[in-house]
Design an enzyme around this catalytic site. Structure first.
Site, PDB file in Angstrom:
ATOM      1  CG  HIS A  19      -1.915  -1.015   1.360  1.00 40.16           C
ATOM      2  ND1 HIS A  19      -2.064  -1.794   2.480  1.00 40.16           N
ATOM      3  CD2 HIS A  19      -2.868  -1.419   0.491  1.00 40.16           C
ATOM      4  CE1 HIS A  19      -3.071  -2.635   2.292  1.00 40.16           C
ATOM      5  NE2 HIS A  19      -3.575  -2.438   1.097  1.00 40.16           N
ATOM      6  CE  LYS A  43     -13.754  -6.897   3.655  1.00 37.44           C
ATOM      7  NZ  LYS A  43     -12.556  -6.333   3.050  1.00 37.44           N
ATOM      8  NE  ARG A  92      -2.621  -7.422  -4.591  1.00 35.42           N
ATOM      9  CZ  ARG A  92      -3.376  -7.846  -3.590  1.00 35.42           C
ATOM     10  NH1 ARG A  92      -2.862  -7.975  -2.386  1.00 35.42           N
ATOM     11  NH2 ARG A  92      -4.638  -8.186  -3.784  1.00 35.42           N
ATOM     12  CB  SER A 130      -4.249  -6.565   4.609  1.00 39.47           C
ATOM     13  OG  SER A 130      -3.862  -5.312   4.127  1.00 39.47           O
TER      14      SER A 130
HETATM   15  O1  PNS Z   1      -8.953  -2.821   0.024  1.00 35.75           O
HETATM   16  P1  PNS Z   1     -10.298  -3.349  -0.327  1.00 35.75           P
HETATM   17  O2  PNS Z   1     -10.954  -3.981   0.853  1.00 35.75           O
HETATM   18  O3  PNS Z   1     -10.272  -4.234  -1.544  1.00 35.75           O
HETATM   19  O4  PNS Z   1     -11.189  -2.043  -0.709  1.00 35.75           O
HETATM   20  C1  PNS Z   1     -12.490  -2.182  -1.200  1.00 35.75           C
HETATM   21  C2  PNS Z   1     -13.193  -0.810  -1.253  1.00 35.75           C
HETATM   22  C3  PNS Z   1     -13.170  -0.131   0.098  1.00 35.75           C
HETATM   23  C4  PNS Z   1     -12.499   0.064  -2.269  1.00 35.75           C
HETATM   24  C5  PNS Z   1     -14.652  -1.075  -1.725  1.00 35.75           C
HETATM   25  O5  PNS Z   1     -15.211  -2.077  -0.951  1.00 35.75           O
HETATM   26  C6  PNS Z   1     -15.540   0.160  -1.643  1.00 35.75           C
HETATM   27  O6  PNS Z   1     -15.365   1.099  -2.375  1.00 35.75           O
HETATM   28  N1  PNS Z   1     -16.524   0.148  -0.707  1.00 35.75           N
HETATM   29  C7  PNS Z   1     -17.423   1.248  -0.469  1.00 35.75           C
HETATM   30  C8  PNS Z   1     -18.849   0.904  -0.875  1.00 35.75           C
HETATM   31  C9  PNS Z   1     -19.061   1.081  -2.359  1.00 35.75           C
HETATM   32  O7  PNS Z   1     -18.897   2.160  -2.916  1.00 35.75           O
HETATM   33  N2  PNS Z   1     -19.407  -0.028  -3.033  1.00 35.75           N
HETATM   34  C10 PNS Z   1     -19.644  -0.065  -4.461  1.00 35.75           C
HETATM   35  C11 PNS Z   1     -18.344  -0.346  -5.195  1.00 35.75           C
HETATM   36  S1  PNS Z   1     -18.603  -0.528  -6.922  1.00 35.75           S
END
Ligand code: PNS
Length: 160
Positions: A19, A43, A92, A130
């Site tokens: 990150h 989560k 990645r 993570s």
């Molecule tokens: O690091 P991660 O857990 O893969 O991040 C995922 C994240 C936080 C980017 C994604 O879950 C998110 O944007 N969540 C917010 C809710 C939302 O907007 N959902 C629709 C996404 S298309």
């Protein structure tokens, strides 16, 4: 002059050196970068949102144009409120692509004014996540070099 604000969203449970590699690249490319930690009630995180923000704050101190915030709800709504037109995400390996493409296109449908920009971390971090850091740590493995020192300390404090 136009200044570009980008948002780098994620769970960051916890922040890894992968990150940070992306944050460093993003901080060079954009005028301002907000690292946005999702408050996800579904989560079951290892670190609370506050702990994650504290660790990110410490680890991103070298970059003055990087801020750390918490967000909840839809990412595009948050980005719109903050006046950001760019969402930064890291890819990645090919395995990340399908999920990232789905999110980027859905976010574009929800808010066509916001562009998702993908960057690749250094290949050293291409296998780092993570989830693996937490698993390795739980099973007694060494996470040195995978996470910043502040995360190593906080992980150690969890088992004390
Ligand atoms: O690091 P991660 O857990 O893969 O991040 C995922 C994240 C936080 C980017 C994604 O879950 C998110 O944007 N969540 C917010 C809710 C939302 O907007 N959902 C629709 C996404 S298309």
């Amino acid at each position: 002059m136009k200044s570009t604000l980008a948002i780098y969203p994620g769970s960051f449970d916890p922040v890894t050196n992968g990150h940070l590699d992306l944050i460093e690249r993003g901080a060079k490319l954009f005028d301002r970068l907000i690292v946005a930690v999702l408050r996800n009630l579904e989560k079951d995180p290892l670190f609370s949102v506050t702990e994650r923000v504290e660790m990110l704050g410490e680890a991103t101190r070298p970059w003055p144009n990087v801020e750390v915030e918490i967000f909840e709800g839809l990412l595009v709504d948050y980005a719109r409120r903050r006046g950001a037109h760019v969402i930064l995400r890291g890819i990645r390996a090919v395995s990340d692509y399908e999920y990232e493409l789905q999110m980027a296109l859905m976010n574009r449908r929800l808010e066509p004014q916001i562009e998702t920009v993908f960057m690749m971390p250094a290949e050293t971090y291409s296998y780092l996540s993570s989830r693996l850091v937490k698993e390795i740590f739980r099973l007694g493995g060494d996470v040195a070099g995978l996470v910043p020192p502040v995360v190593e300390q906080r992980l150690r404090a969890k088992v004390r």
